[in-house]
Design an enzyme around this catalytic site. Structure first.
Site, PDB file in Angstrom:
ATOM      1  N   CYS A  43       0.842  -1.197   0.000  1.00  0.00           N
ATOM      2  CA  CYS A  43       0.000   0.000   0.000  1.00  0.00           C
ATOM      3  C   CYS A  43       0.881   1.252   0.000  1.00  0.00           C
ATOM      4  CB  CYS A  43      -0.902  -0.004   1.235  1.00  0.00           C
ATOM      5  SG  CYS A  43      -2.060   1.393   1.265  1.00  0.00           S
ATOM      6  N   ASP A  45       0.426   3.754   1.720  1.00  0.00           N
ATOM      7  CA  ASP A  45       0.398   4.329   3.071  1.00  0.00           C
ATOM      8  C   ASP A  45       1.820   4.612   3.579  1.00  0.00           C
ATOM      9  OD1 ASP A  45       0.206   4.521   6.008  1.00  0.00           O
ATOM     10  OD2 ASP A  45      -1.884   3.946   5.699  1.00  0.00           O
ATOM     11  N   ARG A  47       2.996   4.767   6.349  1.00  0.00           N
ATOM     12  CA  ARG A  47       3.415   4.028   7.532  1.00  0.00           C
ATOM     13  C   ARG A  47       3.896   2.616   7.227  1.00  0.00           C
ATOM     14  NH1 ARG A  47      -2.236   4.791  10.384  1.00  0.00           N
ATOM     15  NH2 ARG A  47      -2.755   4.282   8.220  1.00  0.00           N
ATOM     16  N   HIS A  99      -2.215  -4.100   4.957  1.00  0.00           N
ATOM     17  CA  HIS A  99      -2.013  -3.694   6.352  1.00  0.00           C
ATOM     18  C   HIS A  99      -3.355  -3.387   7.001  1.00  0.00           C
ATOM     19  CE1 HIS A  99      -2.639   0.733   5.843  1.00  0.00           C
ATOM     20  NE2 HIS A  99      -2.420   0.408   4.585  1.00  0.00           N
ATOM     21  N   CYS A 102      -6.145  -0.119   6.833  1.00  0.00           N
ATOM     22  CA  CYS A 102      -5.898   0.473   5.516  1.00  0.00           C
ATOM     23  C   CYS A 102      -7.058   1.416   5.140  1.00  0.00           C
ATOM     24  CB  CYS A 102      -5.761  -0.630   4.478  1.00  0.00           C
ATOM     25  SG  CYS A 102      -5.388  -0.010   2.823  1.00  0.00           S
TER      26      CYS A 102
HETATM   27 CO    CO Z   1      -3.438   1.172   2.990  1.00  0.00          CO
END
Ligand code: CO
Length: 217
Positions: A43, A45, A47, A99, A102
C-alpha cells in the site's frame, strides 16, 4: 521561510556519509545493476515502508505500491512492474502485503463518495461482494475491516496468479512463489496469511493457461 523539505537533503547527505563510512564502494557496487530476489506489492500508506519493515537494503527489493495494494489486471503500471520483475529480474518471491487499518479498504467498506478515487475503490468493493456473507456476519467494525484486509490480500494474490506473466514463468519451470502477508501498524509485525502459490493448479480451472501457443493456427 525555511523550507520544511530542506531536511530531506540534509538527511540524504548524512545517509550518503554513513554508507560510505561503512563501505567506500557502496554506490559503485549498486550502480553496477540490481538483482533483487523480491517483488513487493504494498500500500502507498506512508506508515508501511517496504524496505524499512523488512530490513532490506537498496537493491534487494523491487517495489510497487498503490492504494490498498491492488493487482488490477488492466493496470499498465502494475503489469509493467510485474513483467519486468518476473521476466527480466527473475525475482523468486512476490509479496502482496496489505495492512490493518488500511484507509482504502475501510473507505471501500462504506458508502461515502471521495471523488475520482471511488473508481479505484470499486475494485476493493468487488472483493467485499465475494465475501459479503462472511464479512457482514462480523459485527465488530474493526474485526470486520481486519478480515476484509486479509481477504483483499488473498484476492490480489489470486489475481497475480491469474496473469499470463506468472503462469508462463511457472510453465517455464522458473522458481517463483506468490505470497500474501499483512502488516500490523499497531505493533510492527508482519503476518504470513499462508496463501502461497507455487503453480497454477490450485487456481479455478477457467483461469489456468496452457503453455503459450506461438501461433494461433
Ligand atoms: Co493502505
Amino acid at each position: 521561510m525555511e523550507k520544511s523539505y530542506n531536511r530531506l537533503f540534509e538527511n540524504n547527505k548524512k545517509w550518503v556519509n554513513t554508507k560510505l563510512t561503512e563501505s567506500p564502494d557502496y554506490f559503485k557496487q549498486l550502480s553496477k545493476g540490481q538483482t533483487p530476489e523480491y517483488l513487493w506489492i504494498g500500500c502507498s500508506d506512508s506508515r508501511v515502508p517496504a524496505n524499512e519493515i523488512t530490513g532490506t537494503e537498496p537493491g534487494e527489493m523491487f517495489v510497487h505500491r498503490n492504494i490498498a495494494n491492488m493487482v488490477v489486471h488492466s493496470d499498465m503500471n502494475l503489469l509493467s512492474v510485474l513483467s519486468y520483475a518476473v521476466e527480466v529480474l527473475k525475482v523468486k518471491h512476490i509479496i502482496v502485503c496489505g495492512h490493518y487499518g488500511c484507509g482504502g479498504v475501510m473507505a471501500a467498506m462504506g458508502n461515502k463518495q471521495y471523488g475520482l478515487i471511488d473508481n479505484w475503490l470499486r475494485h476493493i468493493k468487488d472483493v467485499y461482494r465475494l465475501y459479503q456473507e462472511e464479512l457482514d456476519a462480523i459485527t465488530d467494525e474493526k474485526a470486520r475491516s481486519d478480515k476484509f484486509v486479509e481477504f483483499n490480500v488473498m484476492e490480489q494474490v489470486l489475481d497475480l496468479c491469474k496473469t499470463s506473466i506468472i503462469q508462463n514463468a511457472w510453465s517455464n519451470n522458473q522458481e517463483l512463489q506468490v505470497h500474501g502477508w499483512v502488516y500490523d501498524i499497531a505493533d510492527g509485525y508482519i503476518k504470513d496469511l499462508n496463501v502461497t502459490f507455487k503453480c497454477n493448479k490450485d487456481l479455478p480451472k477457467v483461469f489456468q493457461f496452457k503453455n503459450f501457443a506461438k501461433t494461433l493456427a
